[in-house]
Design an enzyme around this catalytic site. Structure first.
Site, PDB file in Angstrom:
ATOM      1  N   ALA A 432       0.868  -1.330   0.046  1.00  0.00           N
ATOM      2  CA  ALA A 432       0.100  -0.077   0.101  1.00  0.00           C
ATOM      3  C   ALA A 432       0.795   1.259  -0.034  1.00  0.00           C
ATOM      4  CB  ALA A 432      -0.837   0.164   1.123  1.00  0.00           C
ATOM      5  N   ASP A 458       9.935  -6.706  -3.529  1.00  0.00           N
ATOM      6  CA  ASP A 458       8.728  -7.215  -2.595  1.00  0.00           C
ATOM      7  C   ASP A 458       8.634  -8.724  -3.242  1.00  0.00           C
ATOM      8  OD1 ASP A 458       5.966  -7.904  -1.527  1.00  0.00           O
ATOM      9  OD2 ASP A 458       5.865  -5.637  -1.295  1.00  0.00           O
ATOM     10  N   ARG A 469      -6.583  -0.837  -1.608  1.00  0.00           N
ATOM     11  CA  ARG A 469      -5.610   0.396  -1.263  1.00  0.00           C
ATOM     12  C   ARG A 469      -4.461   0.466  -2.106  1.00  0.00           C
ATOM     13  NH1 ARG A 469      -5.705  -3.897   1.334  1.00  0.00           N
ATOM     14  NH2 ARG A 469      -3.715  -4.895   2.256  1.00  0.00           N
ATOM     15  N   ASP A 530       5.566  -3.979   6.615  1.00  0.00           N
ATOM     16  CA  ASP A 530       4.488  -3.807   7.422  1.00  0.00           C
ATOM     17  C   ASP A 530       5.008  -4.589   8.830  1.00  0.00           C
ATOM     18  OD1 ASP A 530       5.022  -6.342   6.525  1.00  0.00           O
ATOM     19  OD2 ASP A 530       2.789  -6.695   5.703  1.00  0.00           O
ATOM     20  N   ASN A 531       6.097  -4.891   9.075  1.00  0.00           N
ATOM     21  CA  ASN A 531       6.482  -5.470  10.189  1.00  0.00           C
ATOM     22  C   ASN A 531       7.610  -4.865  10.822  1.00  0.00           C
ATOM     23  OD1 ASN A 531       9.040  -7.457   9.888  1.00  0.00           O
ATOM     24  ND2 ASN A 531       7.790  -7.530   7.822  1.00  0.00           N
ATOM     25  N   CYS A 586      -1.849 -20.578  30.785  1.00  0.00           N
ATOM     26  CA  CYS A 586      -3.069 -21.243  31.362  1.00  0.00           C
ATOM     27  C   CYS A 586      -4.396 -20.279  31.204  1.00  0.00           C
ATOM     28  CB  CYS A 586      -2.750 -20.915  33.022  1.00  0.00           C
ATOM     29  SG  CYS A 586      -2.422 -19.172  33.436  1.00  0.00           S
TER      30      CYS A 586
END
Length: 1013
Positions: A432, A458, A469, A530-531, A586
């Site tokens: 985007a 990419d 987008r 994006d990370n 847990c």
């Protein structure tokens, strides 16, 4: 959208998580008019069309000229002389098949405006703005003015006498678990302390699932009075029943109305200016007058001020001073007025991208009632992009030259344009933000000269959900490489662009491609990632090679930008994301209390059953040492892994779980349902009955511990059957068994034998993760050791080693609605939520949470990319003052935008001398054919920096700590010996971390960058 009531969730997937279905439905009824199809108008139109209104009409009487090509990305050189609206129509229509797009080439009039719910004017006169706003204001038509001139921008909203805002900010209503409620006036509600409740004074809330004081469950929204972090006060509860336990309190969002002034009134009200850069309040008050004066100048002279014309600037300043006799500003920013005059003929893609993104977001607010509109003026400038030093350029230097960059040359001059075209940039990511950056690069001419180059990488391929987008992609591009398609689209915008498109994942594995030579040949890097992990890695490479970095990111309507300038600013830095947000095991296993917990549990079930276990089977079949390695993990983990392994290899008739038919898959799914939603819950309640109390006498099942109840399978329950259908199909897929339809499952279920279950008192259920870890460390009892030996013996059987036993692990894919993945997750999660009386989540919300989807919308993406490219102008100019640069944070639901200076790089001391993260000790490791020895290196540092190395590290490996025998070896040989690995041929720089005798306790030191050239 094509049909009211229908939303294409595959197309609008990520945007739906920003706006929601109701807002999208309202947008689907809206007709929008956008007047003016220069760069700003087409930017707004692009974003509004992608957002998904009913129809967009673009209006423009004018013909394309050279200056338009500096920012109008749907115009080509072949369109010169033709109408801008009609030339843009085909490309705009292709953006979204659900939006009807048409062109209008006649002048604006009142009859035309009556056909629309929202009207946007760009490139318009002040007289037209006033006239059409008065008309729209009186008829309830939402009216927006957007304008850009050079490096300045203006935005105005008038949504009428009464505009209802249905959702102030789009945030999820706050919700909290109740710990206690007092019987008094006012009553005090205490929430569990696992997290702050998130309410504020004046918030309206409702109660549910309260036991004892059940009156709370039936009263309407209650207003919160005094409010702390974990408690708040409400009305009189003294007459209510005694609170026992449980309960959830949830915020109820309240709609509210706003009244807008007409443009004529608002022009006189400086209180309506929205501040976005607190260092520029005086400037933006001045710009409010300067834009009015600019309209007056154009009306008088029939032209905009000439670039760098002193006489025109004097005239404009005089008009501003005259307006100020009424406005009475204490001080005018005369320099800003002159800069506006000098650059007013400029037409810049980044400015249009930013203002266009904001304007389109206001259109969405007008159509949907979602988020709080701008009230009412916003001004923006990026005058810091101009040269920091007084340039000697004259008016004639900026004359139009009949090129596609005329709109940019009018601001910066021809020499700067040539410099832009020579740039070599690395764009990481073509999603985007990457698409928006790429578009801006093409319009700016970045790397478009003979010496210039853009390299883009990419690894992803285009999916349908990208189309909403990532505007360079179309439906026919699905499953093609993002970088290649984006490069092709950008070359069509500007055929002079020099682009190399690659599909590499950026990381250590691709350093053979993006090596020292590659980075040293760059002028800069733009990150569209994006990370955080990838950002941190890229930032480290930029610091290592002393290259500037442009960084930006979005989360729905939130956005940020950051510029990293060598030797001036801090870098992006290390990964500071905390793992403290991880859900305790847990909680997932036994005590969930939010839908996020049940969804994560369902994801874990999916991964364990359909990916990890089949993967273990395949490893077992191909790797002789798999069992022994697994035994080395510890008894508890080995028992779980090897037990699942044997069950998947042994057929059901022999006591295993390996199916041989479709009926076996259905039987397994039904029995798994019984285990998870009945038997396991019965066992939990056997260990901790509903009436259980803690050692202190308080109820065990209270606060965040919700008391569960077992479910009884009902073939007439939709959710029950959805679980069995999905589980049976997925189970069949991992064993290569052909799956069947729902009808055959119902028939099979009638004959499935479900074993009876009796809870066991010997089972221990852990209350904390610490208990679980402690038990893992304990020696297992003899029975479990015997079970491990038994499994080891069974797995040694040659009959289990057949290659025909191979399985087919399943990777979770959230966006394919035909693969049963989300069917399983939604059903598994909602059944567990039913166990624990947690409100269920629909498929859409479940996909967002379980798929870890990042909400996204084109408006924020465009605005962020625009700001990043404004910082790019400054980098190319070579700005060295930190006050010239800007970091930006934006929150578009309430049009809250903050600009501030980047953080200056920190100093640290080594042996009394100051350094920053940008400093290093650069050492040429080879002199001719001869490489330095380790001893030579140590002596070089001593001679040149007066520092004595006592320890030397390569990553975590210690390559020197006083070992004299290593001093005569070459540095690269010592590295090879210690790490037991070769140095790849592409690695021309070894980064070594020293420790110095003069300052052994220093935690931060400059690295030694040892060159192997």
């Amino acid at each position: 959208m094509s049909e009211i009531g229908e939303i294409d969730e595959g197309f609008y997937s990520r945007q739906l998580y920003v706006l929601g279905h109701e807002a999208m439905h309202r947008m689907g009824t809206a007709d929008v008019l956008i007047a003016g199809m220069r760069g700003l108008g087409v930017e707004i139109a692009k974003n509004v069309i992608l957002a998904g209104v009913k129809s967009v009409t673009v209006q423009d009487e004018g013909a394309a000229v050279w200056a338009d090509l500096s920012s109008q990305f749907f115009l080509k050189e072949s369109h010169l002389g033709q109408n801008r609206a009609t030339c843009s129509l085909q490309q705009l229509s292709a953006l979204n098949p659900h939006v009807r797009v048409s062109a209008h080439t006649a002048p604006l009039d009142e009859d035309l405006l009556l056909q629309f719910q929202v009207v946007v004017l760009t490139d318009s006169s002040l007289d037209d703005q006033k006239r059409f706003d008065d008309f729209c204001h009186s008829r309830g038509i939402r009216f927006i003015v957007a304008d850009t001139k050079g490096l300045c921008g203006q935005l105005f909203c008038d949504f009428g006498e009464e505009f209802e805002v249905l959702d102030e900010n789009g945030e999820q209503p706050a919700s909290a678990m109740i710990q206690s409620v007092s019987k008094e006036s006012p009553g005090v509600v205490r929430c569990t302390d696992d997290r702050q409740h998130g309410f504020s004074k004046g918030s309206k809330v409702v109660f549910s699932e309260v036991q004892g004081m059940t009156e709370l469950n039936s009263i309407g929204p209650v207003e919160i009075r005094d409010c702390g972090k974990y408690s708040f006060r409400i009305g009189d509860t003294s007459a209510f029943s005694q609170y026992e336990r449980g309960g959830v309190v949830t915020e109820v969002k309240q709609p509210f109305n706003l009244r807008f002034k007409s443009l004529g009134e608002a022009l006189l009200d400086h209180q309506l200016l929205k501040t976005n850069d607190f260092g520029k309040i005086q400037r933006h008050n001045t710009l409010h007058l300067a834009f009015q004066a600019l309209h007056g100048f154009v009306k008088k002279e029939q032209r905009l001020p000439r670039p760098r014309s002193q006489s025109d600037a004097d005239a404009l300043l005089a008009m501003v001073e005259e307006l100020n006799t009424v406005a009475q500003l204490a001080q005018l920013d005369e320099a800003a007025v002159r800069s506006l005059s000098y650059t007013a003929r400029g037409n810049l893609a980044p400015i249009n991208a930013f203002i266009g993104g904001l304007a389109a977001q206001e259109v969405i607010k007008a159509c949907s009632g979602k988020f709080t509109p701008l009230c009412q003026w916003l001004y923006f400038d990026a005058l810091e992009c101009l040269s920091e030093e007084e340039d000697q350029l004259t008016e004639c230097s900026f004359a139009a030259k009949g090129t596609r960059y005329d709109g940019q040359i009018a601001v910066f001059g021809p020499a700067f344009q040539e410099k832009l075209e020579r740039q070599k940039y690395f764009l990481v990511g073509a999603g985007a933000i990457g698409c928006e950056l790429f578009k801006n690069f093409a319009l700016m001419g970045l790397g478009a000269g003979e010496e210039g180059q853009i390299t883009v990488t990419d690894m992803d391929f285009i999916e349908r959900s990208n189309l909403n987008r990532q505007f360079l992609f179309r439906a026919q591009d699905i499953r093609k490489s993002k970088s290649e398609v984006a490069a092709k689209a950008v070359r069509e915008m500007n055929p002079r662009m020099n682009i190399t498109a690659r599909q590499d994942r950026l990381g250590p594995d691709s350093e053979g491609v993006y090596d020292y030579k590659f980075f040293m040949g760059l002028d800069g890097v733009a990150a569209a990632l994006d990370n955080v992990e990838a950002r941190v890695y890229l930032d480290g490479r930029c610091v290592q090679h002393q290259k500037p970095l442009l960084e930006g990111g979005t989360l729905g309507c939130q956005g940020h930008t950051l510029v990293v300038v060598p030797h001036l600013t801090k870098s992006y830095g290390t990964d500071t994301s905390s793992s403290n947000e991880a859900i305790p095991l847990c909680t997932l296993k036994n005590f969930p209390y939010r839908i996020e917990h049940t969804l994560q549990w369902a994801r874990d079930q999916f991964e364990g059953l359909f990916k990890q276990t089949p993967g273990n089977v395949n490893l077992f079949l191909s790797d002789e040492g798999f069992v022994e390695r697994t035994l080395g993990l510890g008894d508890a983990e080995a028992l779980e892994v090897l037990g699942g392994l044997w069950s998947s290899l042994e057929v059901m008739e022999a006591g295993g779980q390996r199916p041989t038919s479709w009926k076996d898959c259905v039987s397994w799914a039904r029995c798994m349902w019984e285990t998870l939603y009945n038997n396991d819950i019965c066992q939990l309640l056997h260990c901790f009955p509903p009436e259980e109390v803690t050692a202190s006498g308080l109820p065990f099942w209270a606060g965040s511990k919700r008391c569960p109840h077992p479910l009884t399978f009902d073939p007439n329950s939709t959710t029950h059957m959805e679980y069995v259908v999905a589980a049976a199909n997925l189970y069949g897929q991992i064993f290569g068994i052909k799956t069947r339809d729902d009808a055959s499952i119902r028939e099979t279920l009638e004959n499935v034998h479900v074993p009876s279950f009796t809870p066991k008192s010997s089972v221990k259920i852990h209350l904390t993760d610490q208990e679980m870890e402690e038990e893992k460390q304990e020696d297992r009892d003899e029975a479990e050791k015997a079970r491990l030996e038994e499994l080891k013996g069974k797995l040694a059987s040659s009959s289990l080693k057949s290659p025909f036993k191979q399985m087919y692990p399943t990777d979770f894919e959230k966006d394919d609605d035909s693969n049963f993945h989300m069917d399983y997750i939604v059903a598994a999660s909602n059944l567990r939520a039913e166990n624990y009386v947690i409100p269920a989540a629909d498929r859409h919300e479940s996909k967002r949470i379980a798929g870890r989807i990042i909400p996204a919308i084109a408006t924020t993406t465009a605005a962020v990319a625009g700001l990043m490219c404004l910082e790019l102008y400054k980098l190319v100019q070579g700005h060295q003052k930190i006050c010239s640069y800007r970091t930006a944070y934006m929150y578009l639901p309430v049009t809250h935008i903050v600009f501030c200076q980047p953080t200056q790089t920190n100093n640290f001391e080594v042996a009394g001398k100051k350094y920053t993260l940008w400093d290093d000790f650069l050492v040429e490791g080879r002199r001719g054919q001869q490489e330095m020895t380790l001893g030579d290196l140590i002596q070089y540092i001593k001679d040149n920096y007066n520092l004595s190395i006592c320890e030397l590290y390569y990553g975590p490996a210690i390559i020197y700590k006083g070992q004299e025998e290593r001093l005569m070896q070459s540095v690269s040989d010592v590295v090879r010996m210690v790490t037991k690995t070769d140095i790849p041929p592409h690695k021309k720089m070894l980064e070594l971390t020293p420790s110095f005798t003069e300052d052994e306790d220093c935690l931060t030191v400059p690295p030694i960058r040892y060159m192997l050239l």
